[in-house]
Design a protein around this motif. Structure first.
Motif, short mmCIF file in Angstrom:
data_model
loop_
_atom_site.label_atom_id
_atom_site.label_comp_id
_atom_site.label_asym_id
_atom_site.label_seq_id
_atom_site.Cartn_x
_atom_site.Cartn_y
_atom_site.Cartn_z
N ARG A 1 -7.51 10.18 11.45
CA ARG A 1 -6.14 10.41 10.98
C ARG A 1 -5.66 9.38 9.96
O ARG A 1 -4.47 9.35 9.60
CB ARG A 1 -5.18 10.47 12.17
CG ARG A 1 -5.16 9.24 13.07
CD ARG A 1 -4.17 9.46 14.22
NE ARG A 1 -4.00 8.30 15.05
CZ ARG A 1 -4.73 8.03 16.12
NH1 ARG A 1 -5.71 8.84 16.47
NH2 ARG A 1 -4.48 6.95 16.85
N VAL B 1 -4.92 7.66 6.39
CA VAL B 1 -4.62 8.12 5.04
C VAL B 1 -4.55 6.91 4.11
O VAL B 1 -4.33 5.78 4.55
CB VAL B 1 -3.29 8.91 4.98
CG1 VAL B 1 -3.35 10.14 5.88
CG2 VAL B 1 -2.10 8.03 5.38
N PRO B 2 -4.75 7.12 2.80
CA PRO B 2 -4.74 5.99 1.86
C PRO B 2 -3.43 5.22 1.90
O PRO B 2 -2.34 5.80 1.84
CB PRO B 2 -4.93 6.68 0.50
CG PRO B 2 -5.61 7.96 0.81
CD PRO B 2 -5.06 8.40 2.13
N GLN C 1 -2.64 3.08 4.47
CA GLN C 1 -2.39 2.59 5.82
C GLN C 1 -3.26 1.37 6.12
O GLN C 1 -4.13 1.00 5.33
CB GLN C 1 -2.65 3.68 6.85
CG GLN C 1 -1.62 4.81 6.81
CD GLN C 1 -1.85 5.81 7.93
OE1 GLN C 1 -2.91 6.42 8.04
NE2 GLN C 1 -0.85 5.98 8.77
N ARG D 1 -15.44 11.18 8.67
CA ARG D 1 -14.27 10.64 9.38
C ARG D 1 -14.61 10.06 10.76
O ARG D 1 -13.86 10.21 11.72
CB ARG D 1 -13.15 11.68 9.49
CG ARG D 1 -12.52 11.99 8.15
CD ARG D 1 -11.16 12.65 8.24
NE ARG D 1 -10.46 12.54 6.95
CZ ARG D 1 -9.60 11.58 6.64
NH1 ARG D 1 -9.30 10.66 7.53
NH2 ARG D 1 -9.01 11.56 5.46
N ASN E 1 2.78 3.61 6.69
CA ASN E 1 2.82 4.85 5.93
C ASN E 1 2.02 4.69 4.65
O ASN E 1 2.04 3.64 4.03
CB ASN E 1 4.27 5.23 5.59
CG ASN E 1 5.05 5.61 6.84
OD1 ASN E 1 4.65 6.49 7.58
ND2 ASN E 1 6.16 4.93 7.07
N GLY E 2 1.34 5.74 4.25
CA GLY E 2 0.48 5.68 3.08
C GLY E 2 1.13 6.18 1.82
O GLY E 2 2.34 6.42 1.75
N LEU F 1 0.30 11.47 -1.84
CA LEU F 1 -0.70 12.03 -2.73
C LEU F 1 -0.19 13.25 -3.50
O LEU F 1 -0.59 13.49 -4.64
CB LEU F 1 -1.96 12.42 -1.95
CG LEU F 1 -2.99 11.34 -1.67
CD1 LEU F 1 -2.45 10.27 -0.74
CD2 LEU F 1 -4.26 11.94 -1.09
N GLN F 2 0.70 14.03 -2.88
CA GLN F 2 1.12 15.28 -3.49
C GLN F 2 1.86 15.05 -4.80
O GLN F 2 1.88 15.94 -5.66
CB GLN F 2 2.01 16.08 -2.52
CG GLN F 2 3.37 15.47 -2.23
CD GLN F 2 3.35 14.35 -1.20
OE1 GLN F 2 2.28 13.99 -0.69
NE2 GLN F 2 4.50 13.81 -0.90
N GLU G 1 -9.76 4.34 -1.42
CA GLU G 1 -9.64 5.64 -0.75
C GLU G 1 -8.63 6.53 -1.47
O GLU G 1 -8.81 7.75 -1.56
CB GLU G 1 -9.24 5.45 0.71
CG GLU G 1 -9.15 6.73 1.51
CD GLU G 1 -10.50 7.46 1.66
OE1 GLU G 1 -10.47 8.69 1.87
OE2 GLU G 1 -11.55 6.81 1.58
N LEU G 2 -7.59 5.92 -2.01
CA LEU G 2 -6.62 6.68 -2.81
C LEU G 2 -7.29 7.28 -4.04
O LEU G 2 -7.10 8.46 -4.36
CB LEU G 2 -5.46 5.78 -3.22
CG LEU G 2 -4.35 6.40 -4.07
CD1 LEU G 2 -3.68 7.55 -3.33
CD2 LEU G 2 -3.32 5.35 -4.47
N GLN H 1 -9.32 10.33 -3.10
CA GLN H 1 -8.62 11.55 -2.67
C GLN H 1 -7.76 12.18 -3.76
O GLN H 1 -7.36 13.34 -3.64
CB GLN H 1 -7.77 11.24 -1.44
CG GLN H 1 -8.59 10.90 -0.22
CD GLN H 1 -7.81 10.98 1.07
OE1 GLN H 1 -6.81 11.68 1.18
NE2 GLN H 1 -8.26 10.24 2.08
#
Length: 256
Positions: free
Chosen positions: A31, A33-34, A36, A62, A96-97, A100-101, A122-123, A126
C-alpha cells in the motif's frame, strides 16, 4: 492504517560515502505510494522512537521496499551495519504522498536535493508523463543518477561545480532553459523555499515534501509542525503536522 511489523533485510550496500541502500521484505509495500515514509526502530530498547526514512522504491511485485538513507547519528549508523537475512522492526506506511493524478498531460519537474533525492525515484517510475528530473548534490559523489535516467531527462547541479551546473536545482533549470507546468520537489528547507518562490513567480503549481526532524512519526508529539495559510479544521490553528498531514504539501498552503 499504520502497522508495526518485523521486516527482513534482502540486501544492503553503500552507494556513496555514508549513503546506504537497503531493500526490505514487508507487506507494507502493498500500500505504499510515492512520497510516503516508514519508521525504522533501532535495537536499543531505551530508544523508543523510530527513525523516519523515505521510501525510495517499491518492488514490482509489491513484496519489498527500498530505503536509501544517510548516516546522521547513532541509529542510522547502526542500520548501516545490518546485513541480508536480519530482521528489523518498522512502522508504516506513514504520511501522505504526491498527487500523481495532477501530472496527467503536463510537463513536470521532479526535483530532488541531497537525501531528498531517493523518494523521487518511485515517483519518477509511476509518472507516465514528460518528466524533467533535476538532481542536486553536494559534490561529485552522486547516487541514483543513472537509475533516474530510465524515466526522464536528468539534469544535475552540484554545490562545488564538480558535475553538471554549479549551484542548486534552480540554477540547473535556468542554465538549461527548462520550463514546466507542475513541480514535485523534496530536499532541504532552503531548496524548498526557493522552489516555492520560483513556482509563485512563474505561476506553476508545486508540491513539496518537507524534510523535518520527527519524533513519533504518527502525529502525537507535535514535534514536526509547519505553519499553514489556513487553519487546521481539527485544532483551529495555523499549523499542520508534517508526519501526518504531510510530508507532501501544496507549496502555497505552507509557510516555510
Amino acid at each position: 492504517m499504520k502497522e508495526k511489523q518485523k521486516a527482513v533485510i534482502l540486501s544492503q550496500r553503500e552507494l556513496a560515502p555514508d549513503i546506504f541502500d537497503m531493500w526490505i521484505e514487508t507487506t507494507l509495500a502493498q500500500r505504499a505510494v510515492p512520497g510516503q515514509f516508514i519508521g525504522v526502530y533501532t535495537r536499543d530498547r531505551s530508544a523508543l522512537l523510530p527513525r523516519p526514512i523515505s521510501i525510495c522504491e517499491v518492488s514490482g511485485d509489491r513484496t519489498a521496499l527500498r530505503i536509501v538513507y544517510r548516516i546522521a547519528g547513532k541509529g542510522t549508523a547502526e542500520f548501516s551495519g545490518y546485513g541480508a537475512g536480519e530482521e528489523i522492526d518498522i512502522l508504516g506506511v506513514l504520511g501522505n504522498g504526491f498527487p500523481l493524478q495532477e501530472a496527467k498531460g503536463k510537463k513536470v519537474f521532479l526535483m530532488g536535493g541531497g537525501i531528498g533525492i531517493p523518494p523521487m525515484l518511485e515517483l519518477a517510475k509511476q509518472l507516465n508523463t514528460d518528466s524533467q528530473i533535476i538532481l542536486g548534490y553536494r559534490d561529485s559523489e552522486r547516487f541514483l543518477e543513472q537509475e533516474f535516467e530510465k524515466y526522464g531527462r536528468v539534469y544535475v547541479a552540484t554545490e562545488d561545480g564538480s558535475a553538471g551546473v554549479r549551484g542548486n536545482v534552480l540554477d540547473a533549470v535556468r542554465e538549461n532553459g527548462l520550463k514546466a507546468d507542475l513541480i514535485y520537489a523534496c530536499g532541504p528547507m532552503p531548496m524548498l523555499r526557493a522552489v516555492k518562490a520560483y513556482a509563485a513567480e512563474h505561476a506553476v503549481r508545486a508540491y513539496i515534501s518537507l524534510e523535518e526532524h520527527m519524533a513519533c512519526g504518527v502525529g502525537a508529539c507535535l514535534g514536526c509542525v509547519v505553519k499553514t495559510k489556513e487553519k487546521d479544521h481539527h485544532s483551529k490553528v495555523h499549523n499542520a503536522r508534517i508526519c501526518t498531514e504531510g510530508p507532501v504539501f501544496y507549496a502555497e498552503d505552507v509557510e516555510i
